[in-house]
Design a protein around this motif. Structure first.
Motif, mmCIF file in Angstrom:
data_model
loop_
_atom_site.group_PDB
_atom_site.id
_atom_site.type_symbol
_atom_site.label_atom_id
_atom_site.label_comp_id
_atom_site.label_asym_id
_atom_site.label_seq_id
_atom_site.Cartn_x
_atom_site.Cartn_y
_atom_site.Cartn_z
ATOM 1 N N ASP B 13 0.843 -1.199 0.000
ATOM 2 C CA ASP B 13 0.000 0.000 0.000
ATOM 3 C C ASP B 13 0.882 1.254 0.000
ATOM 4 O O ASP B 13 1.599 1.521 0.963
ATOM 5 C CB ASP B 13 -0.874 -0.038 1.261
ATOM 6 C CG ASP B 13 -1.902 1.087 1.256
ATOM 7 O OD1 ASP B 13 -1.643 2.126 0.633
ATOM 8 O OD2 ASP B 13 -2.956 0.914 1.904
ATOM 9 N N PRO B 14 0.821 2.048 -1.127
ATOM 10 C CA PRO B 14 1.706 3.213 -1.204
ATOM 11 C C PRO B 14 1.500 4.202 -0.065
ATOM 12 O O PRO B 14 2.434 4.839 0.420
ATOM 13 C CB PRO B 14 1.342 3.839 -2.553
ATOM 14 C CG PRO B 14 0.092 3.195 -2.997
ATOM 15 C CD PRO B 14 -0.022 1.885 -2.312
ATOM 16 N N MET B 15 0.256 4.317 0.403
ATOM 17 C CA MET B 15 -0.025 5.226 1.505
ATOM 18 C C MET B 15 0.717 4.799 2.765
ATOM 19 O O MET B 15 1.297 5.606 3.479
ATOM 20 C CB MET B 15 -1.525 5.257 1.811
ATOM 21 C CG MET B 15 -2.360 5.741 0.657
ATOM 22 S SD MET B 15 -2.071 7.487 0.328
ATOM 23 C CE MET B 15 -3.013 7.699 -1.150
ATOM 24 N N ASP B 16 0.610 3.483 3.035
ATOM 25 C CA ASP B 16 1.281 2.954 4.224
ATOM 26 C C ASP B 16 2.799 3.114 4.109
ATOM 27 O O ASP B 16 3.479 3.409 5.091
ATOM 28 C CB ASP B 16 0.920 1.478 4.435
ATOM 29 C CG ASP B 16 -0.401 1.349 5.178
ATOM 30 O OD1 ASP B 16 -0.924 2.388 5.652
ATOM 31 O OD2 ASP B 16 -0.916 0.215 5.307
ATOM 32 N N ILE B 17 3.291 2.905 2.852
ATOM 33 C CA ILE B 17 4.736 3.084 2.651
ATOM 34 C C ILE B 17 5.125 4.512 3.022
ATOM 35 O O ILE B 17 6.058 4.763 3.795
ATOM 36 C CB ILE B 17 5.116 2.790 1.183
ATOM 37 C CG1 ILE B 17 4.903 1.297 0.876
ATOM 38 C CG2 ILE B 17 6.584 3.196 0.907
ATOM 39 C CD1 ILE B 17 5.028 0.958 -0.611
ATOM 40 N N ILE B 35 12.515 -0.739 0.036
ATOM 41 C CA ILE B 35 11.078 -1.026 -0.072
ATOM 42 C C ILE B 35 10.818 -2.007 -1.198
ATOM 43 O O ILE B 35 11.304 -1.836 -2.318
ATOM 44 C CB ILE B 35 10.295 0.266 -0.336
ATOM 45 C CG1 ILE B 35 10.509 1.221 0.854
ATOM 46 C CG2 ILE B 35 8.797 -0.024 -0.510
ATOM 47 C CD1 ILE B 35 10.235 2.647 0.521
ATOM 48 N N VAL B 36 10.057 -3.078 -0.885
ATOM 49 C CA VAL B 36 9.562 -3.965 -1.938
ATOM 50 C C VAL B 36 8.050 -4.034 -1.763
ATOM 51 O O VAL B 36 7.539 -3.926 -0.640
ATOM 52 C CB VAL B 36 10.183 -5.380 -1.868
ATOM 53 C CG1 VAL B 36 11.636 -5.341 -2.302
ATOM 54 C CG2 VAL B 36 10.050 -5.969 -0.469
ATOM 55 N N THR B 37 7.313 -4.250 -2.872
ATOM 56 C CA THR B 37 5.847 -4.139 -2.790
ATOM 57 C C THR B 37 5.113 -5.457 -3.013
ATOM 58 O O THR B 37 3.894 -5.470 -3.125
ATOM 59 C CB THR B 37 5.326 -3.099 -3.796
ATOM 60 O OG1 THR B 37 5.793 -3.484 -5.081
ATOM 61 C CG2 THR B 37 5.822 -1.710 -3.449
#
Lengths: 733, 147
Positions: B13-17, B35-37
């Motif tokens: 989740d980009p927001m959480d990142i 960071i890995v998604t």
């Protein structure tokens, strides 16, 4: 004088014997007989007068007084009159000095006799000898009195004085003797009549009677029924002995019975007897010993009754009983199983055993076709397949039995006209006598049971057919039961499969739901966190560059996000409630309440409220986590909806009521209007605006769900502006 | 002062990142955050495969912050793989998730997670969590030698 009188009297008695002769000629009670007897008495009196005792010329004494008294006593009125007429006429004819006295004597004596006849009326035969003697004295006293009255005084009295002693000595006893003789005669004749009656009864009686003097002697008397019974002519039987007409095994019974009859008077036994042609028959015999006054046996009378019919009936009943008993056994065997193949096997096997036959088959009607369902003994492997189905047109006997719905007997298949198909089956199985028994239920034809003899024809009687019909009925019942059982079993299996399917569906749905709530917890929270997080970051880092309006909006964003987080949390709790399963157990409500009190203490202290807990709370039977959740929510609400300016007080009590435990959470808060008492337990139902009382509208729905899961109920009693009491009712353990 | 720590953040989740990065930035800690998604990418990174073949540019992390719900391989599967691989199994793995599901918690610990944390809803709490992770796992905790 004495000699003459005795001579006269003796003659009279001798002549009276002729009365008997007369009696033998005719016993009818007719006028002619009375006349005849009258003549006899009259003639006898005349004979007496012919051999008189002459007292003096014209005055004679004879036995006429006796004769006429007897005539008066024993004779009818006609007889008496005839006797009087004849003797009077003779006396008048004879003439002499004593004519009047003589005729008077005749009339007086007859009169006295007739008088006593009246007195004794129908009891003449039983007048005793002394009484007869008395009558003799009376009649002769009357006679002497007549002499005194009628004859001239001096001579009359002189005569009477001379004559009275011999007369009174001789005549009264003579009268008594003659009268007794007549009595005996009469009695004897009567006995002979009676004997004739008994002889008739003996002769025509329905049963057979034999009279023997002893067991060994030849038969002396018997009635005609005996000759019919034993097949001898009436004369043939006379020379036989009892041992000749008695079966060999019955001899001993006969011996014993004669001994017993000798001792006890009579005895009865059943035995086998022989006819002339050598055939035998069963009979019931009663032996009666007839004894004389000294107790000596004079003869034995045997009353013999042919009991062939009774014995046959007994045997038939016995046979029927045996059949019924066998039937009972079969019905028990049939009832012991509900599997159709087993029922059919029991049916065919037991039908064989039952009738002592060699072949049975059950055909069942299914889908309009009659097919072979079971046989005993089992069919050979090479039995033609096409014969397992029975088209009714090719099997008219089966068709007829089914159409009539009643048994059909084919005495001998070899002699009967059969169709090709029938012949084929009979020849294959070597069947001869066949009994077709339709298997019926009240609604339909189930099929047919066929029993048959193999090789030789046999006799099947009505009783057997009758009982076979009952057997067929039992078999029908068993088939119906087996079919019902089968369909019930099938339904049960279908139902079970449906339940498994539905359970699987439900489980899938449940998993889906879980996945859904999982998504809510994860996916809805993530964007919420972003909204909140970034709003906070802006407020932290860029507060200085925001004006009041922007600040206000940011506050709104944060507040809404907060509320949404709360909503998601409550919803998740609601859906997860009791997911771990509900296992009720007994535990202390007091302990739970103490825990809650501790947990709520800060919140209560914060607003200066009081939590009052009943000191002796009972144990409850519930799921601890669910009950804790319910009570938490209720206490929470009670604290939340308190009235302003009133010190809030929340009271927790519990008591047993019938089969329930009632737990009450009461408050003195704002209360709930009656119209909302039920609505408040619905999910998302709120009564107040959020800025007045916070909350998501899930709390009471959760209470209701939790209590429901424990088998309880929730209700509320409340008065607005006074307070509310929530009542949880749980089943007592 | 401790050397710069390497953190591998596995989060789709980009927001959480962004929130996480902000939180780290806010507490002013010296970290390299990689960071890995997705789960596959996380494993590529840890095993030094494909575009993460250069170990110098993509060093093995000191801790792994692992989300459970990921596209493709789930966080729990990634965790299992890490704990079953000898060279990786001693790297502390902290599950950082919004799932409070009991099954996730049980499986997480059973598969060898070193810690299980719920993502805080407020940023303020997020800061606290990040600070504490740093203090505990990267400062206080004595790590095992990797191999």
């Amino acid at each position: 004088m004495y000699v003459s009188l005795i001579q006269n009297a003796t003659l009279l008695i001798a002549i009276i014997a002729s009365y008997e002769l007369l009696g033998r000629i005719s016993r009818e009670k007719s006028v002619s007989r009375y006349l005849l007897i009258g003549f006899l008495f009259g003639i006898t009196a005349v004979m007496g007068m012919l051999m008189p005792f002459h007292y003096q010329p014209g005055i004679i004494y004879d036995g006429r007084s006796i004769i006429l008294t007897l005539a008066g006593l024993f004779g009818s009125r006609v007889t008496t009159l005839i006797a009087i007429s004849i003797s009077s006429a003779f006396r008048i004819l004879k003439g002499g000095a004593g004519v009047y006295a003589g005729v008077a004597t005749i009339i007086c004596c007859a009169g006295v006799g007739a008088l006593f006849r009246r007195i004794y009326h129908r009891n003449l035969m039983n007048i005793s000898l002394p009484m007869l003697y008395g009558i003799g004295i009376v009649t002769h006293l009357v006679m002497l009195a007549c002499q005194l009255l009628i004859m001239p005084i001096p001579s009359g009295s002189a005569i009477v004085r001379r004559i009275w002693l011999p007369i009174m000595l001789i005549f009264p006893p003579t009268f008594a003797g003659a009268a007794r003789l007549l009595q005996n005669l009469e009695r004897h004749l009567k006995n002979a009549d009676e004997l004739k009656k008994w002889e008739s009864i003996f002769r025509y009686a329905g049963w057979s009677v034999i009279i023997v003097e002893s067991k060994e002697n030849t038969i002396t008397a018997y009635n005609p029924a005996i000759s019919t019974m034993f097949g001898y002519s009436e004369t043939e039987i006379r020379g036989k002995r009892l041992t000749d007409i008695c079966g060999h095994e019955t001899q001993k019974n006969l011996d014993q019975c004669f001994e017993k009859a000798e001792k006890e008077g009579s005895c009865r036994f059943e035995g086998i007897f022989l006819r002339k042609d050598g055939s035998t028959f069963p009979a019931d015999v009663e032996v009666m010993a007839h004894r004389d006054a000294h107790g000596r046996t004079l003869f034995y009378a045997l009353n013999i009754r042919d009991i062939t019919e009774r014995k046959e009936a007994e045997a038939q009943i016995l046979h029927r009983n045996e059949l019924l008993n066998a039937l009972l056994q079969i019905s028990r065997k049939l009832a012991s199983t509900l599997e159709l193949p087993q029922v059919l096997k029991t049916a065919t096997d037991s039908a064989l055993e039952f009738l002592g036959l060699q072949s049975t088959a059950v055909y069942l009607l299914e889908d309009g076709r009659l097919h072979l369902a079971a046989t005993s003994p089992p069919l050979p492997k090479d039995f033609p397949e096409d014969l397992r189905y029975v088209p009714l047109d090719e099997h008219p006997h089966i068709k007829q039995a089914l159409q009539n719905g009643s048994p059909l007997l084919l005495p001998d298949a070899a002699q009967a006209e059969l169709t090709i198909a029938e012949k084929q089956v009979c020849e294959l199985r070597n069947l001869r006598t066949l009994l077709y028994l339709p298997l019926l239920s009240p609604q339909e034809t189930l099929g047919i049971l066929i029993v048959g003899s193999v090789g030789v024809p046999i006799k099947i009687d009505e009783t057997q057919i009758d009982v076979c019909q009952t057997l067929a009925y039992y078999i029908s019942l068993s088939i119906i039961n087996a079919r019902l059982y089968e369909s019930i079993k099938r339904h049960a299996e279908e139902l079970e499969a449906a339940v498994v399917r539905r359970t699987a569906e439900l489980e899938a749905k449940n998993r889906e739901l879980e996945a859904f709530s999982y998504s809510i917890s994860h996916d809805l929270r993530a964007p919420l966190r972003a909204v909140k997080g970034f709003a906070e970051i802006i407020l932290r880092r860029h507060r200085a560059s925001l004006n009041d309006e922007a600040m206000h909006y940011f506050d709104n964003i944060l507040e809404s996000a907060e509320y949404m987080g709360q909503l998601i949390g409550d919803l998740l709790n609601y859906s997860r409630l009791g997911r771990g399963g509900v296992s009720l157990k007994s535990f202390s409500l007091a302990e739970l309440a103490a825990d809650l009190a501790q947990e709520f203490a800060p919140s209560f202290d914060k607003v200066g409220a009081r939590l009052v807990i009943q000191p002796d709370l009972p144990a409850v039977y519930a799921e601890p986590i669910l009950l804790r959740q319910a009570l938490t929510n209720l206490i929470d609400n009670a604290l939340k909806y308190r009235r302003e300016n009133v010190i809030a007080e929340v009271v927790l009590t519990a008591a047993r009521a019938d089969q329930w435990i009632e737990i009450r959470v009461s408050d003195n808060g704002i209360g709930i209007a009656p119209e909302f008492h039920e609505k408040i337990f619905e999910i998302f139902q709120r009564l107040h605006s959020r800025d007045r009382y916070g909350g998501t509208g899930i709390g009471l729905a959760m209470v209701k769900k939790a209590v429901g899961m424990m088998g309880g109920t929730i209700s509320v009693e409340s008065v607005p502006e006074q307070g509310s009491t929530f009542i949880i009712r749980l089943p007592a353990a | 002062m401790k050397k710069k720590a390497n953190i591998l953040l596995v989060e789709d989740d980009p927001m959480d990142i962004e929130l996480t990065l902000n939180a780290f930035k806010e507490v002013r800690l010296e970290n390299d955050i990689h960071i890995v998604t997705s789960g596959e990418e996380a494993l590529d990174y840890l095993f030094g495969r494909n575009r993460y073949a250069d170990r110098a540019a993509h060093p093995l992390p000191d801790i792994v912050l692992l989300d459970i719900k990921l596209p493709g391989l789930s966080g729990l599967q990634v965790l299992q793989k890490i704990k079953n691989t000898p060279v990786l199994k001693r790297i502390p793995v902290i599950i950082l998730t919004s799932s409070q599901e009991e099954s996730d918690r049980i499986n997480g610990y059973d598969f060898g997670a070193n810690s299980y944390l719920i993502k805080p809803v407020t940023f303020e709490n997020f800061l606290t969590v990040v600070k504490q992770i740093y203090d505990y796992w990267l400062t206080l905790n004595i790590e095992a030698p990797l191999v």
